[in-house]
Design a protein around this motif. Structure first.
Motif, short mmCIF file in Angstrom:
data_model
loop_
_atom_site.label_atom_id
_atom_site.label_comp_id
_atom_site.label_asym_id
_atom_site.label_seq_id
_atom_site.Cartn_x
_atom_site.Cartn_y
_atom_site.Cartn_z
N ARG A 8 0.81 -1.21 0.00
CA ARG A 8 0.00 0.00 0.00
C ARG A 8 0.84 1.27 0.00
O ARG A 8 0.31 2.37 -0.10
N SER A 9 2.16 1.12 0.16
CA SER A 9 3.05 2.28 0.13
C SER A 9 3.06 2.89 -1.26
O SER A 9 3.38 2.23 -2.25
N SER A 10 2.70 4.17 -1.34
CA SER A 10 2.63 4.81 -2.66
C SER A 10 4.02 4.94 -3.29
O SER A 10 4.16 4.88 -4.51
N CYS A 11 5.04 5.11 -2.46
CA CYS A 11 6.41 5.23 -3.00
C CYS A 11 6.88 3.89 -3.57
O CYS A 11 7.56 3.86 -4.59
N SER A 12 6.51 2.80 -2.92
CA SER A 12 6.82 1.46 -3.45
C SER A 12 6.13 1.25 -4.79
O SER A 12 6.73 0.76 -5.76
N TRP A 13 4.88 1.63 -4.82
CA TRP A 13 4.01 1.46 -5.99
C TRP A 13 4.60 2.17 -7.20
O TRP A 13 4.61 1.65 -8.32
N ARG A 14 5.13 3.38 -6.98
CA ARG A 14 5.75 4.12 -8.09
C ARG A 14 6.86 3.31 -8.75
O ARG A 14 6.96 3.24 -9.98
N VAL A 15 7.71 2.72 -7.91
CA VAL A 15 8.85 1.97 -8.45
C VAL A 15 8.37 0.70 -9.16
O VAL A 15 8.90 0.33 -10.21
N ARG A 16 7.34 0.06 -8.61
CA ARG A 16 6.79 -1.12 -9.29
C ARG A 16 6.29 -0.76 -10.69
O ARG A 16 6.54 -1.49 -11.67
N ILE A 17 5.60 0.37 -10.82
CA ILE A 17 5.11 0.79 -12.13
C ILE A 17 6.29 0.98 -13.09
O ILE A 17 6.27 0.49 -14.23
N ALA A 18 7.32 1.69 -12.64
CA ALA A 18 8.46 1.98 -13.53
C ALA A 18 9.17 0.70 -13.95
O ALA A 18 9.53 0.53 -15.13
N LEU A 19 9.37 -0.21 -13.01
CA LEU A 19 10.01 -1.49 -13.35
C LEU A 19 9.18 -2.24 -14.39
O LEU A 19 9.72 -2.77 -15.37
N PRO A 170 -0.79 6.31 -7.65
CA PRO A 170 -0.87 5.84 -6.26
C PRO A 170 -1.39 6.92 -5.31
O PRO A 170 -2.03 6.59 -4.30
N GLN A 171 -1.15 8.18 -5.62
CA GLN A 171 -1.64 9.26 -4.75
C GLN A 171 -3.16 9.33 -4.78
O GLN A 171 -3.80 9.64 -3.77
N LEU A 172 -3.76 9.05 -5.91
CA LEU A 172 -5.23 9.09 -6.00
C LEU A 172 -5.85 7.94 -5.21
O LEU A 172 -6.92 8.10 -4.60
N TYR A 173 -5.18 6.80 -5.21
CA TYR A 173 -5.63 5.68 -4.36
C TYR A 173 -5.61 6.12 -2.90
O TYR A 173 -6.57 5.89 -2.15
N GLY A 174 -4.52 6.78 -2.50
CA GLY A 174 -4.42 7.31 -1.14
C GLY A 174 -5.51 8.33 -0.84
O GLY A 174 -6.04 8.37 0.27
N PHE A 201 0.65 -0.71 -15.18
CA PHE A 201 -0.03 -0.10 -14.03
C PHE A 201 -0.91 -1.12 -13.32
O PHE A 201 -0.98 -1.13 -12.08
N GLN A 202 -1.56 -1.97 -14.09
CA GLN A 202 -2.44 -2.98 -13.48
C GLN A 202 -1.63 -3.91 -12.56
O GLN A 202 -2.04 -4.17 -11.42
N ALA A 203 -0.50 -4.36 -13.07
CA ALA A 203 0.30 -5.32 -12.29
C ALA A 203 0.92 -4.69 -11.05
O ALA A 203 1.26 -5.38 -10.09
N ALA A 204 1.09 -3.37 -11.07
CA ALA A 204 1.72 -2.68 -9.93
C ALA A 204 0.72 -2.28 -8.85
O ALA A 204 1.12 -1.85 -7.77
N HIS A 205 -0.56 -2.42 -9.12
CA HIS A 205 -1.60 -1.94 -8.20
C HIS A 205 -1.44 -2.56 -6.80
O HIS A 205 -1.19 -3.76 -6.67
#
Lengths: 215, 215
Positions: A8-19, A170-174, A201-205
């Motif tokens: 649920r960490s938005s900062c983690s989520w950002r990196v998952r999307i980029a990867l 991820p910020q909008l989810y927050g 984006f789907q896989a990083a959710h």
């Protein structure tokens, strides 16, 4: 690469999307931010990341295992080491607009909804942590929506996904989690919907991660 | 270029250092963050910077006057448009370490000592805003000092000034202001002293700005 992170960490989520966007495989290492007082405070984790935040990216450079934290520093690193597809525009001014939007979330909103901050708001001041977050998110999204007008297309910067979208989603989810009414943010939710159609984006959710505990 | 800024704002200070290091002339436009409820909230300023923060850099791109906010986005822009002297290392991993340290201050510490946050801590929760700041600064500097060990030389990244030093120096001024004991931060105060010998850092110092009201 290994990504120490939390669903649920938005900062983690950002990196998952980029990867995912760059097609880079990684091992998912969950760090539970709440269990046992927070696994990020363990001695082992602090050796990798003295700020005790997620995410931390483990990588190999010059034959040595290294660790990087701070999601935007990680995004810039991935962009330089794996330039394709580009997640920053080519033109310096457009790049600056993109980074400005990303920072508006990264330094303008997220630090104030960080778990360690909420724990003090609630614990020390007996404050309403949800209302606290909603205030900062609302204020930040208002500024984001005003600032993105200059460049918005399908995504924040025209029709190409960039750091700005990676921070926004991820910020909008927050925002929803903390009860912010997203009605006034039509431009942002439209961009979010466009991103949600992309497999990266789907896989990083958050809700799709192995350590997720969706509501 | 014009820099809308405030003498004591650490984010403004960062951009002043970078402009000075790169030998770029600029017009200093003071934005008083406290007077009349804060000039950053005026309609005129919000049109330049919807987040109502300082600094804002006014520049010309493609024959049009443009505005950029978010200090790290501005630093990256200056680095790309005016690459010499470089304020980021050449190697991608070293660049990432540099940006990580800069973000540790930019998103890890500064947002929590922002004026708008302190106003809520004091006004809404009747909290001790100085103690609030000192807590986050102490925590962040501890992490910064641990993280900088990998690369520290005269400055944070070997013997060349970089974004990391540009973020560190104004943060240490803030640390003293909020009563943090800098005794444990010998590595950081040694780097600060090295920076203080450089004319670009001297000229950017809060107390030397036209709108300064030193204690």
């Amino acid at each position: 690469m290994k990504l120490y992170n939390y669903w649920r960490s938005s900062c983690s989520w950002r990196v998952r999307i980029a990867l995912n966007l760059k097609g880079l495989a990684y091992e998912y290492v969950p760090v539970h931010l709440v269990k046992d007082g927070g696994e990020q405070h363990s001695e082992a984790y602090r050796a990798l990341n003295p700020m005790r935040t997620v995410p931390t990216l483990e990588l190999t450079e010059g034959g040595r295992v290294r660790h990087l934290s701070q999601s935007l520093a990680i995004l810039e690193y991935l962009e330089e080491r794996h330039p394709s597809p580009a997640l920053l525009p080519a033109d310096p001014y457009a790049r600056a607009r993109c980074r400005m939007l990303a920072e508006l979330v990264n330094s303008g909103i997220q630090p104030l909804q960080n778990l360690s901050v909420l724990q003090r708001i609630k614990g020390e001041f007996k404050g309403d942590d949800k209302a606290w977050c909603a205030y900062w998110i609302d204020r930040g999204l208002t500024a984001f929506q005003a600032a993105v007008q200059e460049t918005a297309g399908t995504y924040c910067l025209g029709d190409t996904v960039s750091f700005a979208d990676i921070c926004l989603v991820p910020q909008l989810y927050g925002a929803r989690r903390f009860g912010v009414d997203l009605g006034p943010y039509e431009v942002l939710t439209r961009i979010e919907a466009a991103c949600a159609r992309l497999p990266a984006f789907q896989a990083a959710h958050a809700d799709r991660q192995p350590d997720a505990v969706p509501a």
